[in-house]
Design an enzyme around this catalytic site. Sequence first.
Site, PDB file in Angstrom:
ATOM      1  N   LYS A  59      -5.572 -19.412  -9.350  1.00 55.05           N
ATOM      2  CA  LYS A  59      -6.022 -18.158  -9.656  1.00 55.05           C
ATOM      3  C   LYS A  59      -5.430 -17.157 -10.720  1.00 55.05           C
ATOM      4  O   LYS A  59      -6.142 -16.397 -11.225  1.00 55.05           O
ATOM      5  CB  LYS A  59      -5.980 -17.409  -8.330  1.00 55.05           C
ATOM      6  CG  LYS A  59      -7.053 -17.998  -7.127  1.00 55.05           C
ATOM      7  CD  LYS A  59      -8.602 -17.489  -7.422  1.00 55.05           C
ATOM      8  CE  LYS A  59      -9.211 -18.242  -6.268  1.00 55.05           C
ATOM      9  NZ  LYS A  59     -10.986 -17.719  -6.478  1.00 55.05           N
ATOM     10  N   SER A  84      -8.486 -11.249   0.251  1.00 50.51           N
ATOM     11  CA  SER A  84      -7.582 -11.344   1.160  1.00 50.51           C
ATOM     12  C   SER A  84      -6.926 -12.565   0.905  1.00 50.51           C
ATOM     13  O   SER A  84      -5.774 -13.070   1.775  1.00 50.51           O
ATOM     14  CB  SER A  84      -7.876 -11.365   2.696  1.00 50.51           C
ATOM     15  OG  SER A  84      -9.000 -12.371   2.773  1.00 50.51           O
ATOM     16  N   GLU A 210     -15.966 -29.831  -1.141  1.00 54.18           N
ATOM     17  CA  GLU A 210     -16.059 -28.937  -0.181  1.00 54.18           C
ATOM     18  C   GLU A 210     -15.767 -29.258   1.456  1.00 54.18           C
ATOM     19  O   GLU A 210     -15.904 -30.177   1.446  1.00 54.18           O
ATOM     20  CB  GLU A 210     -17.300 -27.762  -0.397  1.00 54.18           C
ATOM     21  CG  GLU A 210     -18.286 -28.183  -0.208  1.00 54.18           C
ATOM     22  CD  GLU A 210     -19.478 -27.565  -0.521  1.00 54.18           C
ATOM     23  OE1 GLU A 210     -19.434 -26.107  -1.069  1.00 54.18           O
ATOM     24  OE2 GLU A 210     -20.791 -27.964  -0.385  1.00 54.18           O
ATOM     25  N   GLY A 214     -18.665 -26.075   5.322  1.00 55.78           N
ATOM     26  CA  GLY A 214     -19.144 -24.826   4.382  1.00 55.78           C
ATOM     27  C   GLY A 214     -19.601 -25.767   3.338  1.00 55.78           C
ATOM     28  O   GLY A 214     -19.126 -25.585   2.125  1.00 55.78           O
ATOM     29  N   ASP A 216     -22.264 -25.374   1.340  1.00 56.42           N
ATOM     30  CA  ASP A 216     -23.351 -24.543   0.810  1.00 56.42           C
ATOM     31  C   ASP A 216     -23.471 -24.885  -0.649  1.00 56.42           C
ATOM     32  O   ASP A 216     -24.574 -24.983  -1.375  1.00 56.42           O
ATOM     33  CB  ASP A 216     -22.850 -23.061   0.746  1.00 56.42           C
ATOM     34  CG  ASP A 216     -21.635 -22.900  -0.197  1.00 56.42           C
ATOM     35  OD1 ASP A 216     -20.561 -23.184   0.428  1.00 56.42           O
ATOM     36  OD2 ASP A 216     -21.666 -22.386  -1.028  1.00 56.42           O
ATOM     37  N   SER A 313      -5.217 -27.234  -5.928  1.00 54.70           N
ATOM     38  CA  SER A 313      -5.393 -25.747  -6.444  1.00 54.70           C
ATOM     39  C   SER A 313      -4.391 -24.823  -6.115  1.00 54.70           C
ATOM     40  O   SER A 313      -4.194 -23.917  -6.773  1.00 54.70           O
ATOM     41  CB  SER A 313      -6.768 -25.487  -5.986  1.00 54.70           C
ATOM     42  OG  SER A 313      -6.820 -25.418  -4.286  1.00 54.70           O
TER      43      SER A 313
END
Lengths: 329, 329
Positions: A59, A84, A210, A214, A216, A313
């Site tokens: 990130k 968060s 994923e 989840g 999606d 990651s």
Amino acid sequence: MKACSTMQLPTYDDVIAAAARIEGHAHRTPVLQSATAQARWGAQFFFKCENFQRMGAFKFRGAFNALSKFDAAQRKAGAIAFSSGNHAQAVALSARMLGMPAVIVMPQDAPAAKLAATRGYGAEVVLYDRFTEDREALTQRLAAERGMTLVPPYDHPDVIAGQGTAAKELFEETGALDRLYICLGGGGLTSGSALAARALAPKCKVYGVEPEAGDDGLQSLRAGRIVRIATPKTIADGAQTQYLGEYTFGIIRRDVDDILTVSDAQLVEAMRFFAERMKMVVEPTGCLSFAGACKALEEKPPAKGERIGIIVSGGNVDLARYAELLAAR
Amino acid sequence: MKACSTMQLPTYDDVIAAAARIEGHAHRTPVLQSATAQARWGAQFFFKCENFQRMGAFKFRGAFNALSKFDAAQRKAGAIAFSSGNHAQAVALSARMLGMPAVIVMPQDAPAAKLAATRGYGAEVVLYDRFTEDREALTQRLAAERGMTLVPPYDHPDVIAGQGTAAKELFEETGALDRLYICLGGGGLTSGSALAARALAPKCKVYGVEPEAGDDGLQSLRAGRIVRIATPKTIADGAQTQYLGEYTFGIIRRDVDDILTVSDAQLVEAMRFFAERMKMVVEPTGCLSFAGACKALEEKPPAKGERIGIIVSGGNVDLARYAELLAAR
């Protein structure tokens, strides 16, 4: 809501520009191999270890790239973000390194360690009540009041371009690969990595992975539009996103070959493999890519000599929780 | 027992030759940095991560170098070693890679995981009873019967030269450093590293770090002769050696500035730091060097801009045990 066709999606040129901006600020993380993984799954793996990145996750790349592009007025007023997780620390650290203020909007009940880490990077933390307040509205009000620039966690061209620098470094080190597996939450890392893969290894198959709970992303890819789901229950807290972004989905539908899902048990299995055989701490979300690759290879063994890239990651997991997950059998 | 003065100690030229032999076979392990460590202790640290080495520890370097020098007859008969730790796996793996047989003599009550790992690398494991049999006599009898070459765990010029390649790589990557901290057991890594330091960074202070309970190295340095102790009780199982070797002591007394000791509690503190902040799994013995550096810096803060090398020796720790140590507070 703009349609994808009219949006200007970031390109690999943006990834190249991002790489120049973060050079000397972000770590060029190591690419590790594992003879054990090769023996067990029959393919050669190249692990791009973003758990060794600054603040413990990829990130930092996207946040630093986005903040680097601020003009003088934006720098003076600073950056604001709601998160968060790792994005909070990424914006906080990038702002400190670039000498600008940062506000991070976090839930009142966020773990004390995360609040402390974010404050430790010098950011002002604004707390909100998850049950009575709308964090996006609060953040936008604060941004307007203070003239601060909002940095979204994934659906922004500069963030996507920054995240793509990890895969760029990987391909530069390994040359073309046959497949690339990427952890998929909101799609910043997956879409950025896909831009790099399409430019540097056009034949490389690109997979987002994923959590089963989840899925999606998978649903969106199948439906051809962004599908929204309720917050999924999974140990992969960085992939508890409810929907892909417009930019990230625009790239993923075009450049990603498929999306896979894995169970929490498969994530723990991968986490244990990383600790036991590769001697590294990987957070549950960071285990998605390798768990997905293992699942795919168990279902269909690789061709001889296949070379597979794995983007790991991040490594930000509470130590007590990590010890629990390692010990459980 | 030969006196040190008449022994031909290995030199930095031997380290250079070893580096050429292991190239392409051993991993060139990454050198990681930590902004958190720098902020907390006021010095810039460079961690040479031998926990990411093949079979999880620096021991591969020395074993592979030693076995590479075998002549045709030696290769045919193979290598033999006694060890219940990383040296066992290092010899087993090196032998397999070089296509020669290997016998490892291990105690009957060695952990099943270690027996399995050693057999997994293709070695024949010969078990002995720690309470009724002399493992050195058994090993020498087997070596004679089978014409195999004994590879000692640390007190051998080829082993020492091989271990020195880690520090060589570190200095090549970082340039000269002000201090270097090394995990000290039998002295193979410490003496090899000292050879590299003296050649590549003559002003660098070189410190070996051993467990408080097993301070035979410190006692030997003070006494000017090899002091033997009873097997020490410490979580640093790789440093439970009872005495330095003649070669290793010969180099250590000449090239090492001092020997420090740390407590098991300090090792656990360092282990937690590695997991939490650097996202890596380090075995207790591998934590000696950094724990020693922290202790020294807490006693006397560093000069401004000091650059400190830390050799992290390995990451082979049973996962259940590791989880326990992380969880304990």
